[in-house]
Scaffold this motif. Structure first.
Motif, short mmCIF file in Angstrom:
data_model
loop_
_atom_site.label_atom_id
_atom_site.label_comp_id
_atom_site.label_asym_id
_atom_site.label_seq_id
_atom_site.Cartn_x
_atom_site.Cartn_y
_atom_site.Cartn_z
N SER A 302 -8.65 -14.95 -1.95
CA SER A 302 -7.24 -14.71 -2.13
C SER A 302 -6.82 -13.58 -3.06
CB SER A 302 -6.59 -15.87 -2.94
OG SER A 302 -5.22 -15.74 -3.04
N LEU A 303 -5.98 -12.43 -2.69
CA LEU A 303 -5.52 -11.57 -3.39
C LEU A 303 -3.77 -11.99 -3.41
CD1 LEU A 303 -7.22 -8.65 -1.54
CD2 LEU A 303 -7.79 -9.60 -3.58
N PRO A 304 -3.69 -12.76 -4.57
CA PRO A 304 -2.33 -13.20 -4.74
C PRO A 304 -1.06 -12.33 -4.56
CG PRO A 304 -3.70 -14.11 -6.48
CD PRO A 304 -4.42 -13.12 -5.65
N HIS A 305 -1.29 -10.95 -5.24
CA HIS A 305 -0.17 -10.15 -5.16
C HIS A 305 -0.03 -9.23 -4.05
CE1 HIS A 305 -0.73 -11.50 -9.39
NE2 HIS A 305 0.57 -11.60 -9.62
N THR A 306 -0.46 -9.55 -2.98
CA THR A 306 -0.68 -8.78 -1.84
C THR A 306 0.89 -8.34 -1.38
OG1 THR A 306 -2.79 -9.44 -1.01
CG2 THR A 306 -1.36 -8.58 0.85
N ASP A 307 1.63 -9.47 -1.41
CA ASP A 307 3.10 -9.35 -1.13
C ASP A 307 3.79 -8.41 -2.00
OD1 ASP A 307 5.23 -10.15 0.75
OD2 ASP A 307 5.90 -11.47 -1.00
N SER A 387 -1.45 -3.39 -11.95
CA SER A 387 -2.53 -3.98 -12.72
C SER A 387 -3.18 -5.32 -12.23
CB SER A 387 -2.07 -4.09 -14.06
OG SER A 387 -2.27 -3.06 -15.19
N LEU A 388 -2.02 -6.04 -11.77
CA LEU A 388 -2.31 -7.13 -11.49
C LEU A 388 -2.84 -7.40 -9.90
CD1 LEU A 388 1.14 -9.05 -12.05
CD2 LEU A 388 -1.04 -9.49 -13.29
N ILE A 389 -2.75 -6.35 -9.17
CA ILE A 389 -3.37 -6.19 -7.94
C ILE A 389 -4.87 -5.74 -8.10
CG2 ILE A 389 -3.56 -4.51 -6.01
CD1 ILE A 389 -0.21 -4.26 -6.01
N SER A 390 -5.03 -4.56 -9.01
CA SER A 390 -6.25 -4.36 -9.46
C SER A 390 -7.18 -5.69 -9.90
CB SER A 390 -6.39 -3.33 -10.39
OG SER A 390 -7.51 -2.92 -10.69
N GLN A 391 -6.39 -6.49 -10.84
CA GLN A 391 -7.32 -7.69 -11.21
C GLN A 391 -7.73 -8.60 -10.19
OE1 GLN A 391 -4.63 -9.30 -14.49
NE2 GLN A 391 -4.49 -7.21 -15.64
N ASP A 392 -6.72 -8.69 -9.20
CA ASP A 392 -7.06 -9.80 -8.07
C ASP A 392 -8.28 -9.19 -7.42
OD1 ASP A 392 -4.56 -10.97 -8.19
OD2 ASP A 392 -3.57 -9.70 -6.55
N PHE A 393 -8.45 -8.06 -7.27
CA PHE A 393 -9.86 -7.31 -6.65
C PHE A 393 -10.86 -7.80 -7.48
CE2 PHE A 393 -6.93 -4.81 -3.57
CZ PHE A 393 -7.56 -5.05 -2.46
N LEU A 433 -3.06 0.11 1.51
CA LEU A 433 -2.90 0.70 0.33
C LEU A 433 -2.90 0.16 -1.08
CD1 LEU A 433 0.01 -0.77 -0.49
CD2 LEU A 433 0.95 0.77 0.85
N SER A 434 -3.40 -1.24 -1.00
CA SER A 434 -4.04 -1.81 -2.18
C SER A 434 -5.23 -1.36 -2.77
CB SER A 434 -4.30 -3.44 -1.83
OG SER A 434 -3.02 -4.06 -1.34
N THR A 435 -5.94 -0.77 -1.72
CA THR A 435 -7.27 -0.21 -2.41
C THR A 435 -7.10 0.88 -3.15
OG1 THR A 435 -7.73 0.81 -0.39
CG2 THR A 435 -8.90 -1.10 -0.57
N ASN A 436 -6.05 1.81 -2.51
CA ASN A 436 -5.83 2.99 -3.41
C ASN A 436 -5.11 2.73 -4.93
OD1 ASN A 436 -5.25 3.48 -0.38
ND2 ASN A 436 -5.36 5.56 -1.27
N MET A 437 -4.57 1.53 -4.78
CA MET A 437 -3.85 0.88 -6.08
C MET A 437 -4.87 0.71 -6.95
SD MET A 437 -0.50 0.88 -5.77
CE MET A 437 0.51 -0.42 -6.25
N ALA A 438 -5.96 0.05 -6.37
CA ALA A 438 -6.98 -0.30 -7.37
C ALA A 438 -8.14 0.69 -7.45
CB ALA A 438 -7.61 -1.98 -6.75
N GLY A 439 -8.23 1.81 -7.00
CA GLY A 439 -9.19 2.84 -6.83
C GLY A 439 -10.31 2.68 -6.15
#
Lengths: 490, 115
Positions: A302-307, A387-393, A433-439
Motif C-alpha cells: 500500500s502507498l496510501p497517499h497515492t491519491d 514527505s508522506l509520499i516519500s515515507q509511504d515508499f 511522478l511519485s518516484t520523482n517526489m520521493a527521489g
C-alpha cells in the motif's frame, strides 16, 4: 542487419572488431534521419558535420587500438541539455538561437566516453508536458502510429530510439518524462535516483524533481549508458557523492542467480485508478506472471497517499518552475522583445512572446501557489504531503525489493486528444511522478502491445541508489518476455 | 508599491470557496504581473478557467492531515556540501556575453530602468 538497427552493445562489438566504422554507423543513421525524420520529427537540430567529424576521430582512435565504452556510438540528446557550440532551444522560441558556451556534465561524460553527438531532440517546451505537443517548434509523431503522440516530455528522444534514428539517447524526467515516452514508443527508459546523475548544464524546470537518464533499445544498453553517466559532480550540489557500481554486473547477476528470492510489491492504489486501460492491465499482469515464473515473490503493498500525488506534484513543479524560469528575462541570452521602452515592459513582452501557453500556465499556477497568503496552503501543504509520499515508499521497501506498476494508464493517445485539457493531461502522470517526489529510481521496459498495436510499458521502482535491482529485474523480465515485433515498421 | 492581492473567488465566496477556488480574470492579470507576463486578452479567460480547474483539483490536498509532518523541499541527500574556497579564472566577457541580445563593450544593454 542494417547498421541503424544495431543495439549499442552490438555496435560496440562490431566497432571493436573493425567490422564497421563509426563513420559507417553515423552515415547510416544520418541517411535514416534524412528518409524518416520528415514524418517523425524527433529532432530539432541534426549536427551532421559535427557528428561526422567526431566519428572520424573515433575511427582514428579505434584504429590505434583505443576503446572506451561509447567510442564511436551515435547518441541523441534531449534539447534541454547544454551542448557547447551547438544550439540548445528547450523547444522554446525563448531560446531560439541560443548557443551554450559549455557542455552539461552528462554531455562531457558522453564525449569522454567517446560518444558521437548526432543532434538534439524535440520535447515539450522546457519539459512541460506529456505528449511533446507543447514544443514551440513542431510536434513529434509516434513511430508506431503517426497519428499518436510519442509521449513526453522526452518524446523526441524516445521516438528517435524507437524509429532507429540514433543508437541511444538522453532524456530528462521530472514526473515521468523519460519513462512515459519510453513506454509509448516501445523502448527502455530509466530515471536514476535523484543525485545519481549530475544536473549541471540541464536547463532547470523543477530542480528538486529533475533527473537525466538514458533511453535505449534494451536493458543491456541502459546499463552501459548508466555506467557512462552516473557519478558525483562538484558543480551540482545535489549530486550524490556515493559509489557507482558497474551496472552491467547486474546482467551477469541475473544470468548466474536469476531473480529467485526477489520480492516485488504491487501498490493496490495504482491498480484501482480510474481509467486504467484493459490492454495495459492485461499486459501488466502477464508480466507479473513472468516474474513469478522466475521465482519473484509478488505481493500487494500500500502507498496510501497515492491519491494526493498528482495534486502535490502540480503545486511543487510549477512553483519551482515559476522561480527557475524567471531567469529568461531577455537580458543575458535568448529572445528579447524590442517594442517596449522601459525595462518592466521589456520583461513582460519578452516572456509573453517567448513562452508558449503551457509554460505561462505553469508559471501563473506556481506564482499563485507561492504568493503571499497562499504559500502555506499550497506550497507548504504540498511539501508536507511529499514527505508522506516519500515515507509511504520507505515503509513499502522494508518489505520488498522493487515496486511494480504500469507506466501510464493507457497506451499513447491521439495527437490533439488532450491538448485543451491540461488537467486530464496531468492525470496521465499518476504512476510515474511519485518516484520523482520521493527521489527514487524507476525504469520502463516494453511488455507488450495493445489491440491497436501501440506498445505498452512495465514500470519497476527501487529504493534510493538501488538501480542494480532495477537493471537485474528488468533484464530478467525482458529476457523472459522475449517480445517479437519490437521495431515499428517504417 | 505592489497592489494588495485582490479578493479571490469573487464568484464563489465564503463557504463555497473552500470547495471551488474560482480564479477570476482579475486574479490572472495580477498574478501575470507578479510573474512579469503580459497575458494576451484572448488568453485571460481561458487561463482563468484552466487554472481554476487545476486549483480546484489541487484543493484535495487540504484533506490530508499533515500535523507534525516535516516539509520535504527536495530529494537530495541531507548532508551539507562543502568545497575548498579556491579562486578560479572567470571565463571573461567574450564567453559570458556571447549570447547577449544587446551589448555595448563589456556590458549588457537594457531599456531604461529608472523613470
Amino acid at each position: 542487419m542494417q547498421f541503424h538497427e544495431l543495439t549499442l552493445f552490438d555496435a560496440r562489438k562490431l566497432l571493436d572488431a573493425k567490422d564497421i566504422s563509426s563513420v559507417d554507423l553515423v552515415t547510416a543513421l544520418l541517411e535514416r534521419i534524412e528518409s524518416c525524420d520528415g514524418e517523425i520529427q524527433a529532432y530539432i537540430t541534426v549536427d551532421e558535420k559535427g557528428a561526422l567529424a567526431s566519428a572520424r576521430k573515433a575511427d582514428e582512435r579505434l584504429a590505434n587500438g583505443d576503446s572506451t565504452p561509447l567510442l564511436g556510438i551515435p547518441v541523441a540528446l534531449k534539447d534541454l541539455l547544454c551542448t557547447k557550440g551547438l544550439a540548445t532551444t528547450c523547444a522554446s522560441r525563448m531560446l531560439e538561437g541560443f548557443v551554450p558556451q559549455y557542455d552539461a556534465t552528462v554531455v562531457e561524460k558522453l564525449k569522454e566516453s567517446g560518444a558521437v553527438i548526432l543532434g538534439k531532440t524535440n520535447l515539450d517546451e522546457f519539459a512541460m508536458g506529456s505528449s511533446t505537443e507543447n514544443s514551440g517548434f513542431h510536434i513529434t509523431r509516434n513511430p508506431w502510429s503517426l497519428d499518436h503522440v510519442p509521449g513526453g516530455s522526452s518524446g523526441g528522444s524516445a521516438a528517435a530510439v524507437a524509429a532507429r534514428l540514433c543508437t541511444a539517447s538522453l532524456g530528462t524526467d521530472t514526473g515521468g518524462s523519460i519513462r512515459q515516452p519510453a513506454s509509448h514508443c516501445g523502448v527502455v527508459g530509466i530515471k536514476p535516483t535523484y543525485g545519481r546523475v549530475s544536473r549541471f548544464g540541464l536547463v532547470s524546470y523543477a530542480s528538486s524533481l529533475d533527473q537525466i537518464g538514458p533511453i535505449t533499445r534494451d536493458v543491456r544498453d541502459t546499463a552501459i549508458m548508466l555506467n557512462a553517466l552516473c557519478g558525483h559532480d562538484p558543480r551540482d550540489t545535489t549530486s550524490a557523492n556515493v559509489a557507482v557500481p558497474d551496472f552491467t554486473a547486474a546482467l551477469d547477476e541475473y544470468e548466474t542467480q536469476g531473480l529467485k528470492g526477489m520480492v516485488a510489491g504491487i501498490p493496490k492504489e495504482f491498480l484501482s485508478v480510474k481509467g486504467l486501460d484493459s490492454d495495459v492491465e492485461k499486459a501488466f499482469y502477464h508480466s507479473v506472471k513472468q516474474l513469478e515464473s522466475l521465482g519473484v515473490e509478488v505481493k500487494e503493498i500500500s502507498l496510501p497517499h497515492t491519491d494526493y500525488a498528482v495534486a502535490a506534484y502540480y503545486v511543487i513543479a510549477p512553483s519551482e518552475a515559476s522561480s527557475n524560469l524567471a531567469r529568461f528575462d531577455g537580458v543575458r541570452y535568448g529572445y528579447r522583445d524590442t517594442e517596449a521602452a522601459d525595462l518592466i515592459g521589456m520583461y513582460k513582452k519578452t516572456k509573453s512572446k517567448g513562452f508558449g501557453d503551457e509554460v505561462q500556465r505553469r508559471i501563473i499556477t506556481g506564482t499563485y501557489a507561492l504568493s503571499a497568503g497562499y504559500y502555506d496552503a499550497y506550497y507548504g501543504q504540498a511539501t508536507k504531503v511529499r514527505s508522506l509520499i516519500s515515507q509511504d515508499f520507505s515503509r513499502a521497501f522494508e518489505g520488498c525489493d522493487i515496486i511494480i506498476s504500469p507506466v501510464a494508464p493507457t497506451p499513447a493517445f491521439k495527437i490533439g486528444e488532450n491538448v485543451d485539457d491540461p488537467l486530464t493531461m496531468y492525470l496521465t502522470d499518476i504512476f510515474t511522478l511519485s518516484t520523482n517526489m520521493a527521489g527514487l529510481p524507476g525504469i520502463s521496459i516494453p511488455c507488450g502491445h495493445g489491440k491497436t498495436g501501440l506498445p505498452i510499458g512495465f514500470q519497476m521502482m527501487a529504493n534510493r541508489f538501488d538501480e542494480m535491482a532495477l537493471v537485474r529485474a528488468a533484464y530478467g523480465l525482458e529476457q523472459t518476455l522475449a517480445l517479437e515485433n519490437c521495431f515499428p515498421e517504417m | 508599491m505592489e497592489a494588495a492581492i485582490p479578493p479571490l473567488g469573487e464568484t464563489f465566496g465564503g463557504f463555497l470557496a473552500d470547495f471551488f477556488m474560482k480564479i477570476t480574470k482579475k486574479d490572472i492579470e495580477y498574478i501575470a504581473h507578479l510573474s512579469r507576463l503580459e497575458v494576451d486578452d484572448s488568453l485571460v479567460d481561458k487561463f482563468a478557467d484552466q487554472v481554476s480547474r487545476i486549483l480546484q483539483y489541487i484543493d484535495k490536498l487540504k484533506d490530508v492531515d499533515v500535523s507534525g509532518v516535516e516539509l520535504m523541499a527536495g530529494a537530495a541527500l541531507s548532508t551539507n556540501v562543502f568545497r575548498e574556497d579556491i579562486p578560479h579564472t572567470p571565463p571573461g566577457p567574450e564567453i559570458t556575453l556571447a549570447n547577449a541580445p544587446e551589448r555595448e563593450d563589456d556590458f549588457y544593454m537594457v531599456p531604461k530602468a529608472v523613470g
